[in-house]
Design a protein around this motif. Structure first.
Motif, PDB file in Angstrom:
ATOM      1  N   ASP A 169      64.246 -48.380   6.997  1.00  0.00           N
ATOM      2  CA  ASP A 169      64.685 -48.198   5.608  1.00  0.00           C
ATOM      3  C   ASP A 169      64.276 -49.399   4.752  1.00  0.00           C
ATOM      4  O   ASP A 169      63.822 -49.245   3.607  1.00  0.00           O
ATOM      5  N   LYS A 220      67.760 -49.012  10.102  1.00  0.00           N
ATOM      6  CA  LYS A 220      67.904 -49.889   8.943  1.00  0.00           C
ATOM      7  C   LYS A 220      66.611 -50.655   8.674  1.00  0.00           C
ATOM      8  O   LYS A 220      66.226 -50.878   7.512  1.00  0.00           O
ATOM      9  N   ARG A 276      60.376 -49.191   4.260  1.00  0.00           N
ATOM     10  CA  ARG A 276      59.967 -48.048   3.440  1.00  0.00           C
ATOM     11  C   ARG A 276      60.316 -48.270   1.969  1.00  0.00           C
ATOM     12  O   ARG A 276      59.601 -47.829   1.073  1.00  0.00           O
ATOM     13  N   GLY A 277      61.414 -48.961   1.734  1.00  0.00           N
ATOM     14  CA  GLY A 277      61.823 -49.226   0.366  1.00  0.00           C
ATOM     15  C   GLY A 277      60.900 -50.171  -0.375  1.00  0.00           C
ATOM     16  O   GLY A 277      60.976 -50.290  -1.604  1.00  0.00           O
ATOM     17  N   LEU A 299      69.240 -53.315   1.267  1.00  0.00           N
ATOM     18  CA  LEU A 299      69.592 -52.051   1.915  1.00  0.00           C
ATOM     19  C   LEU A 299      70.688 -51.310   1.156  1.00  0.00           C
ATOM     20  O   LEU A 299      70.731 -50.072   1.159  1.00  0.00           O
TER      21      LEU A 299
END
Length: 367
Positions: free
Chosen positions: A220, A217, A223-224, A160
Motif C-alpha cells: 500500500d 501495508k 502503490r500510493g 498510510l
C-alpha cells in the motif's frame, strides 16, 4: 689499456639508461608505473547513478590515472546490475551497486573475485524547509542545526493513514501526505527504503515469519507513490526541479544534496540567501539504513580498481567533492566549508537490512 675518464662516464650514462629502460620494462605492470607513463588499463562495468558524478570528476580521473587505471562506467540501477541477464551478458569487469545485500544476489548470477565497500551513504528523506518545519510542529521531526531528524515510523503511519498535509502544518500543499521513492526492483534507494519500512512495520528486523503480516501495508505504501523512477539520481533531479509542490518528500542518499551544493556553489549561495522559503533540506530518518557501495570485481583488472578506490586520495575526493562517507560510515578528514555542519558526524540510529531472501519476497510483492 686504461679507459679514459670520459669513456667511463659515457659507459656509465649508457648503463644508467639501460637500467632505467630495463626497470620500466621490468616494472611496467605495476599500476603506478603505467600511470606515470600515461599507459592505463581501461576497466569497464556498471555503477549506480549516484556515483556517476564521482566517476566523472576530473580529480577522480587524474587520481585513477596515477594508479594506471581509467574507468568506463555505464549508469545502471543497483538491483538491475545484479539481476538483469541482459546487462550481465555484456561481461562487465565490475559491478558497483549501492547495497551490501545485493552482493549476495550477485553471487547467484556471476563469479565474484572480490567485493569491498568503498563508500557509505545513509538513506535520507529530502524535503523543503517549510515542510520540515511543519513536521516539527506536528511532532514528527526535530531540527538539528542545518538538518532535521524525523520519526520514520510516524511518517510512514501518516502516509498510510492518508493524512492531509494540513494536519502536518502545510495547508497550502495539495492533497494528502506523499512520499516518493525509486522503484525498489530497479534502484537501490527504493530497495533500501523498502527494507527499512518493512522493519518499522514489523517492529524489528523483518523476517520470513513476520513479513506476511506487514507486506500488505508495504505494498500500500509503495502503490500510493504512483510512478516510480528506475534511478535514484532521476528522483533527486526531479525533486530539485519540481519544488515543494510537485516533490514534497523523496527518498534519497545523504550525499546527493551535498554533491549538488558543491557542483555550483554560487547557485547554492543564491538559494541559501534568498528570501523565498523553498530551500532543500535533508531529514534523517530515525532509524535509517546505511547504503553501502560495494565494488564487485568480476575480472582480475577490477582488483586493482578496488585498491585504488580505497586509497586515501580517492576516499578524500569521494567525501570532499561528493559527500560519500568512508567504509566505516565516518566523514572525511577535510570538509568543504559549504557543507560543514550539514551532516551529522556519526549516524547513531542505524537499522540492519532484512536478509536477502526476505528482500526477494518484498521485491516480488512490489513489482
Amino acid at each position: 689499456m686504461a679507459m679514459s675518464r670520459r669513456a667511463m662516464a659515457g659507459l656509465g650514462v649508457l648503463g644508467g639508461s639501460a637500467a632505467v629502460t630495463g626497470g620500466v620494462v621490468l616494472f611496467r605492470d605495476r599500476p603506478e608505473v603505467r600511470g606515470a607513463l600515461g599507459d592505463v588499463n581501461l576497466v569497464k562495468g556498471y555503477a549506480g547513478g549516484e556515483k556517476i558524478g564521482f566517476i566523472q570528476n576530473p580529480r577522480t580521473v587524474a587520481a585513477l590515472k596515477q594508479h594506471g587505471l581509467a574507468l568506463a562506467a555505464e549508469r545502471a540501477g543497483s538491483v538491475e546490475q545484479v539481476r538483469d541477464p541482459t546487462l550481465l551478458a555484456t561481461k562487465p569487469q565490475f559491478l558497483w551497486p549501492s547495497s551490501s545485500p545485493l552482493v549476495d544476489l550477485a553471487r547467484r548470477q556471476v563469479k565474484i573475485l572480490k567485493d569491498e565497500v568503498i563508500f557509505n551513504s545513509p538513506i535520507v528523506i529530502y524535503s523543503w524547509v517549510p515542510i520540515a518545519d511543519g513536521l516539527v510542529r506536528a511532532g514528527l521531526a526535530t531540527q538539528e542545526g542545518a538538518h532535521y531528524s524525523i520519526d520514520a515510523k510516524g511518517l510512514i503511519d501518516a502516509v498510510l493513514a492518508r493524512r492531509a498535509w494540513s494536519e502536518l502544518g502545510q495547508p497550502d500543499l495539495y492533497g494528502r501526505v506523499r512520499l516518493i521513492a525509486s522503484d525498489p526492483n530497479k534502484s537501490n534507494s527504493g530497495f533500501m527504503f523498502a527494507g527499512l519500512a518493512a522493519n518499522l512495520l514489523a517492529g524489528d528486523v523483518a523476517t520470513a515469519d513476520t513479513l506476511p503480516a506487514v507486506l500488505p501495508k508495504l505494498v500500500d505504501l509503495f502503490r500510493g507513490m504512483g510512478f516510480k523512477s528506475s534511478s535514484s539520481g532521476k528522483v533527486f533531479d526531479d525533486y530539485v526541479a519540481g519544488g515543494p509542490g510537485a516533490q514534497p518528500m523523496v527518498v534519497g542518499y545523504e550525499n546527493q544534496l551535498v554533491e549538488w551544493i558543491l557542483a555550483d556553489k554560487e547557485r547554492w549561495k543564491r538559494i541559501a540567501g534568498a528570501a523565498g522559503p523553498a530551500k532543500p533540506v535533508a531529514l534523517y530518518p530515525r532509524p535509517t539504513v546505511y547504503s553501502a557501495h560495494p565494488l564487485i570485481a568480476l575480472d582480475p583488472q577490477a582488483l586493482s580498481l578496488i585498491d585504488a578506490l580505497m586509497s586515501r586520495q580517492l576516499q578524500e575526493i569521494g567525501w570532499r567533492d561528493h559527500g560519500f562517507r568512508g567504509p566505516l560510515g565516518a566523514i572525511g578528514a577535510e570538509t568543504d566549508p559549504m557543507i560543514a555542519g550539514r551532516m551529522p558526524a556519526q549516524i547513531a540510529a542505524v537499522a540492519p537490512m532484512p536478509d536477502i531472501e526476505v528482500m526477494l519476497e518484498i521485491l516480488k510483492a512490489l513489482v
